[in-house]
Structures are given as C-alpha cells and as structure tokens.
Design a protein around this motif. Structure first.
Motif, PDB file in Angstrom:
ATOM      1  N   THR A 109      -8.120  -0.438  -5.340  1.00 49.42           N
ATOM      2  CA  THR A 109      -7.590  -0.081  -4.017  1.00 49.42           C
ATOM      3  C   THR A 109      -6.821   1.177  -4.037  1.00 49.42           C
ATOM      4  O   THR A 109      -6.569   1.798  -5.301  1.00 49.42           O
ATOM      5  CB  THR A 109      -6.397  -1.155  -3.250  1.00 49.42           C
ATOM      6  OG1 THR A 109      -5.362  -1.082  -4.247  1.00 49.42           O
ATOM      7  CG2 THR A 109      -7.121  -2.425  -3.173  1.00 49.42           C
ATOM      8  N   GLN A 112      -3.442   2.619  -6.196  1.00 44.55           N
ATOM      9  CA  GLN A 112      -3.040   1.289  -7.066  1.00 44.55           C
ATOM     10  C   GLN A 112      -2.912   2.069  -8.440  1.00 44.55           C
ATOM     11  O   GLN A 112      -3.318   2.960  -9.031  1.00 44.55           O
ATOM     12  CB  GLN A 112      -4.215   0.504  -7.204  1.00 44.55           C
ATOM     13  CG  GLN A 112      -3.962  -0.660  -8.176  1.00 44.55           C
ATOM     14  CD  GLN A 112      -5.041  -1.596  -8.420  1.00 44.55           C
ATOM     15  OE1 GLN A 112      -6.187  -1.493  -7.594  1.00 44.55           O
ATOM     16  NE2 GLN A 112      -5.260  -2.534  -9.298  1.00 44.55           N
ATOM     17  N   SER A 173      -4.952  -5.628  -1.407  1.00 41.67           N
ATOM     18  CA  SER A 173      -4.664  -4.228  -1.218  1.00 41.67           C
ATOM     19  C   SER A 173      -3.284  -4.291  -0.448  1.00 41.67           C
ATOM     20  O   SER A 173      -2.808  -3.061  -0.072  1.00 41.67           O
ATOM     21  CB  SER A 173      -5.850  -3.777  -0.184  1.00 41.67           C
ATOM     22  OG  SER A 173      -5.897  -4.657   1.009  1.00 41.67           O
ATOM     23  N   SER A 174      -2.745  -5.249   0.164  1.00 44.02           N
ATOM     24  CA  SER A 174      -1.357  -5.430   0.686  1.00 44.02           C
ATOM     25  C   SER A 174      -0.424  -6.333   0.104  1.00 44.02           C
ATOM     26  O   SER A 174      -0.955  -7.316   0.041  1.00 44.02           O
ATOM     27  CB  SER A 174      -1.534  -5.140   2.036  1.00 44.02           C
ATOM     28  OG  SER A 174      -0.255  -5.360   2.720  1.00 44.02           O
ATOM     29  N   PRO A 198       1.571  -1.385  -4.139  1.00 44.68           N
ATOM     30  CA  PRO A 198      -0.005  -1.656  -3.941  1.00 44.68           C
ATOM     31  C   PRO A 198      -0.651  -1.180  -5.048  1.00 44.68           C
ATOM     32  O   PRO A 198      -0.053   0.008  -5.627  1.00 44.68           O
ATOM     33  CB  PRO A 198      -0.530  -1.324  -2.672  1.00 44.68           C
ATOM     34  CG  PRO A 198       1.030  -1.245  -2.004  1.00 44.68           C
ATOM     35  CD  PRO A 198       2.020  -0.948  -2.865  1.00 44.68           C
TER      36      PRO A 198
END
Length: 198
Positions: A109, A112, A173-174, A198
């Motif tokens: 992502t 990251q 992603s979160s 993240p």
C-alpha cells in the motif's frame, strides 16, 4: 445529387483527412502501455540515496528497510507484493535475515514500510534498523505478534488474530480495518491507531 469538387478542394480535403489520421494515431499510441519496464528504475537526481522512480502509471511508494542490501524508498506498480519490494531493494542482506517473520504475499500500500527483520545470534528474530521501539510506531504491514503485544489492550491471542486477519486479506491499507477483528473494542482501536502506521 452529385457534388462537383475542384481539384484544389479535393487536395485540401485530402490533406485534412491525412492530418486527422496522423493525430488520431499519435493519440492512440500515447494512450497505450507506459514506456518503462518494471524493475528499470531511474534514480531521482539529487534525491535521497535509494530513492527510485519508475515511469508513468499508477504506483505505490514504499520504504524498504532492515536486513536488505539496498534499504530505501521505492516506487512500484499498484498490485505489487511485499516480495517485489524486497527484491527491488536488492534482496535480503545475508543469512541473518528472517523472511519467515513477514508476509511476502501481502499487497503493498502507498506509504507502507516493509521491515525485513534480522536474527540475533541465538537465532531469535531481532529488530533491525528502523524497527519500532517499545513506544514507537509499528508497521501495520509487517508487525509481528510480539510487536503487537506491546500495544495496550493487545494480548497474545488478539495479536495472533490480527496477524491472521492481515494475512487472510492480503495485507491491510488502514488501521480501521482491524475493527472487524473479534475482541477489539473502541479503546483498543484507539491504542492501535496511536501505535500502528499503515
């Protein structure tokens, strides 16, 4: 009714038609695949060491750190996996690395951090450069059960559930996605938001 065109009108209309064809062909060519190959990086002039930039197209930018040969910030195509990021950073830096501690199949992502842990002399997985301290931020994409247990309200069972949930979903992603894990209430979610990145 037939239309009578003079020779000069025919030439003008023909030239316009050819020009339109050339413009259309150029537009179709430029809308095709990007003009770079994945893996062929162009370093940014004056950028920090290890920062690489691919061509156009949708990308994610990730920070690869820890037991890799060329730690740094890299741009990879959307849909790339953790294993692609490790490979882009030159692969692991030797026998001291511990790839089994991270999920190589997880999707990357944007923003990251991919942390490849190393092994201590006793064979245990040890934190390496850039690892989270007891109170520092922890990477959502590569956090181990042991790291998650340092967060208030997270015990070994919940930490294991979080890692399993992340692996089942191919990465997260979160931090808010962890609200779906059983046993995580509002207070624990707040602790997770404060410690996980993240």
């Amino acid at each position: 009714m037939p239309v009578n065109l003079s020779r000069s009108q025919v030439l003008v209309y023909g030239a316009v038609a050819i020009a339109l064809l050339l413009v259309g062909a150029r537009a179709i060519r430029s809308g095709g695949a990007p003009d770079y190959a994945v893996g062929a990086d162009r370093p940014i002039a004056g950028g920090p060491a290890g920062f690489s930039l691919g061509g156009g197209g949708p990308d994610v930018v990730v920070d690869v750190t820890g037991a890799v040969r060329r730690p740094g910030v890299y741009r990879l195509p959307v849909g790339a996996r953790v294993t692609d990021a490790v490979e882009r950073a030159g692969g692991v830096s030797g026998a001291d690395s511990s790839l089994e501690a991270i999920n190589l199949a997880a999707r990357l992502t944007d923003g990251q951090q991919v942390l490849v842990p190393g092994r201590a002399q006793g064979g245990d997985v040890a934190a390496v450069a850039g690892a989270a301290s007891e109170d520092g931020p922890i990477s959502l994409g590569s956090a181990t059960v042991e790291q998650l247990e340092t967060i208030d309200g997270i015990g070994p069972v919940t930490a294991g559930d979080i890692v399993e949930f992340r692996d089942q979903h191919g990465g997260l992603s979160s931090v808010d996605q962890l609200d779906e894990v059983n046993g995580i209430g509002p207070a624990t979610m707040e602790s997770l938001r404060q410690r996980l990145q993240p």
